[in-house]
Scaffold this active site. Structure first.
Site, mmCIF file in Angstrom:
data_model
loop_
_atom_site.group_PDB
_atom_site.id
_atom_site.type_symbol
_atom_site.label_atom_id
_atom_site.label_comp_id
_atom_site.label_asym_id
_atom_site.label_seq_id
_atom_site.Cartn_x
_atom_site.Cartn_y
_atom_site.Cartn_z
ATOM 1 N N LYS A 237 -13.610 31.688 50.180
ATOM 2 C CA LYS A 237 -12.491 31.794 50.754
ATOM 3 C C LYS A 237 -12.616 31.147 52.266
ATOM 4 O O LYS A 237 -13.498 31.229 52.551
ATOM 5 C CB LYS A 237 -12.729 32.851 50.906
ATOM 6 C CG LYS A 237 -11.891 34.174 49.447
ATOM 7 C CD LYS A 237 -12.887 35.428 50.128
ATOM 8 C CE LYS A 237 -12.908 36.318 49.053
ATOM 9 N NZ LYS A 237 -11.033 36.639 49.067
ATOM 10 N N ARG A 311 -10.157 40.693 38.211
ATOM 11 C CA ARG A 311 -9.471 40.791 37.459
ATOM 12 C C ARG A 311 -10.358 40.616 35.672
ATOM 13 O O ARG A 311 -10.462 41.377 35.314
ATOM 14 C CB ARG A 311 -8.374 40.631 36.815
ATOM 15 C CG ARG A 311 -8.247 39.512 36.469
ATOM 16 C CD ARG A 311 -6.838 38.333 37.660
ATOM 17 N NE ARG A 311 -6.452 38.017 38.830
ATOM 18 C CZ ARG A 311 -5.402 38.252 39.126
ATOM 19 N NH1 ARG A 311 -5.075 37.767 38.868
ATOM 20 N NH2 ARG A 311 -5.250 38.621 40.695
#
Length: 457
Positions: A237, A311
């Site tokens: 990120k 996820r």
């Protein structure tokens, strides 16, 4: 943290709630000196406007309720105004119909301060519980919300997977629950490969934390994303996006807050909480884009972005939860930026195929001022999560319908009759009434309100 109502007191100062429409009549009913005082200070009944009335000392307080539209735009404003009053004990008079619980809860939530690292000025106003509300229930809700906020607000250095496990054990000790964990290499031995994959590059070992409580009633399993810090992995990120990634365990913090509400209220339910706790970090053994892994349930997953790690850990936890199918399975996660684009930071979007569950959650959302909104498991998007080389793709290209495709991915691991997934933000970006900047509960008060009805069906 004490978030309680004051004991009833004969010296409590009365608070008179005044709407703009009724302001003229309300002031006319006051003693002349007080009416002139209110007029001099321009009291109009606008939302949250406060005015202490003079008398023999302090005689009471006027607080404006504003219009219904004002209150919808700025929930908890009246409770926050009460908490900001000068030190004294207060009592509410002439509560507007249907607003008592929100006002009282707004007061309790306004008492919250995160003071672990710096002393904070705490409200000194004490409010006697208004008549007609369930004071004990509101207090346990506020205390549970405080737990959620504290967990999210604590930096990752002191809220890694090990500390999150300790927090679960502390909660379990408080209510007589049982906790077990599977940690480190044992995750591979016990078939939790995706949890191990995401967390293997971090200094603090990944783990699956399991808490159980209750011996009778329907079965309820809560699964919360516990990514204690998310660098993005090798798909690193940018710094601006990494700044609040301590909140990426907000799903676990929220399910623990909800679990506390359930246990503190002694709800007749057999509760199970599953938290895959990891840090998504960078090292020589980080998982890579293009890697393919086999999940607990046998489905293969191609990694197209290591920053779509939530996820993955949830997939193993949901598959494990579904091996003993509960009456209701709920997943909460700070999962996608796409959900924020769709509904903004203030609304908790949820997905479910169960219309009755969706209706109950939507009704509870409005009742308890906890905004939730149903989004669809849109079947036409299923091919988007099927890359061809593996059963599933963890990050479909194109950026379209990101929250929906993530929800569809999770549903592949939750083959149970009743399943709901919440894609929450878990963070208050700026100070708001009863919600200071920082970690926040989303959807859990609505769930707590809806669960008795939902689980009785």
């Amino acid at each position: 943290m004490t978030m309680m109502f004051a004991e009833a007191s004969s010296v409590a100062l009365p608070i008179l709630l005044v709407s703009p429409e009724a302001c003229e009549d309300a002031l006319a009913d006051l003693p002349k000196a007080q009416a002139e005082w209110a007029a001099f200070h321009g009291f109009k009944g606008s939302l949250g406007q406060t005015l202490v009335l003079p008398g023999d000392g302090l005689a009471g307080v006027l607080i404006g309720t504003g219009s219904a539209s004002d209150r919808a735009r700025k929930r908890f404003a009246i409770g926050a105004a009460i908490a900001a009053l000068p030190e004294a004990t207060y009592s509410l008079e002439h509560l507007p119909e249907g607003q008592g619980e929100e006002i009282a809860l707004g007061y309790l939530l306004s008492l919250y301060r995160f003071d672990r690292y710096r002393s904070q000025t705490k409200p000194k106003a004490r409010l006697v519980a208004p008549e007609g509300i369930d004071a004990d229930r509101l207090q346990l809700i506020a205390q549970s919300e405080a737990l959620t906020r504290d967990l999210i607000n604590t930096p990752a250095e002191e809220m890694g997977p090990d500390a999150l496990e300790a927090a679960v054990r502390n909660l379990a000790d408080e209510f007589g629950a049982t906790v077990t964990t599977v940690e480190g290499e044992a995750l591979l031995d016990q078939n939790f490969p995706l949890i191990h994959t995401v967390g293997r590059a971090a200094a603090k070992a990944p783990r699956l934390i399991e808490m159980t409580w209750g011996s009778e009633g329907p079965t309820l399993t809560l699964v919360g994303k516990g990514v204690c810090f998310d660098t993005g992995g090798l798909n690193l990120k940018p710094g601006a996006s990494m700044g609040i990634m301590k909140k990426d365990m907000g799903g676990s913090a929220n399910v623990l807050g909800l679990a506390r509400m359930i246990m503190a209220s002694d709800m007749a339910v057999r509760l199970r909480v599953l938290i895959p706790a990891v840090e998504n970090n960078v090292a020589g053994n980080s998982f890579r884009p293009g890697d393919i892994f086999t999940a607990r349930n046998g489905l293969t997953v191609e990694i197209n972005n290591t920053d779509a790690e939530g996820r993955l850990v949830l997939a193993d936890a949901l598959a494990y939860a579904s091996e003993s199918p509960p009456d209701l399975l709920i997943c909460m996660a700070t999962l996608t930026g796409a959900a924020r684009v769709a509904v903004g930071p203030d609304i908790a979007p949820f997905f479910t195929d169960d219309d009755a569950l969706a209706a109950a959650l939507s009704a509870a959302s409005a009742t308890v001022a906890d905004p939730c909104w149903r989004l669809p498991f849109h079947e036409a998007y299923e091919p988007m999560i099927e890359p061809g080389i593996a059963d599933l793709d963890n990050a479909p290209a194109g950026g379209m319908a990101g929250s929906i495709t993530a929800a569809l991915f999770l549903r592949r691991f939750a083959p149970v009759p009743r399943f709901a997934h919440f894609d929450i933000y878990g963070w208050q970006r700026t100070n708001a009434p009863a919600r200071p900047k920082g970690g926040v509960g989303q959807g859990i008060r609505a769930l707590f309100n809806a669960l008795p009805e939902v689980l009785s069906e």
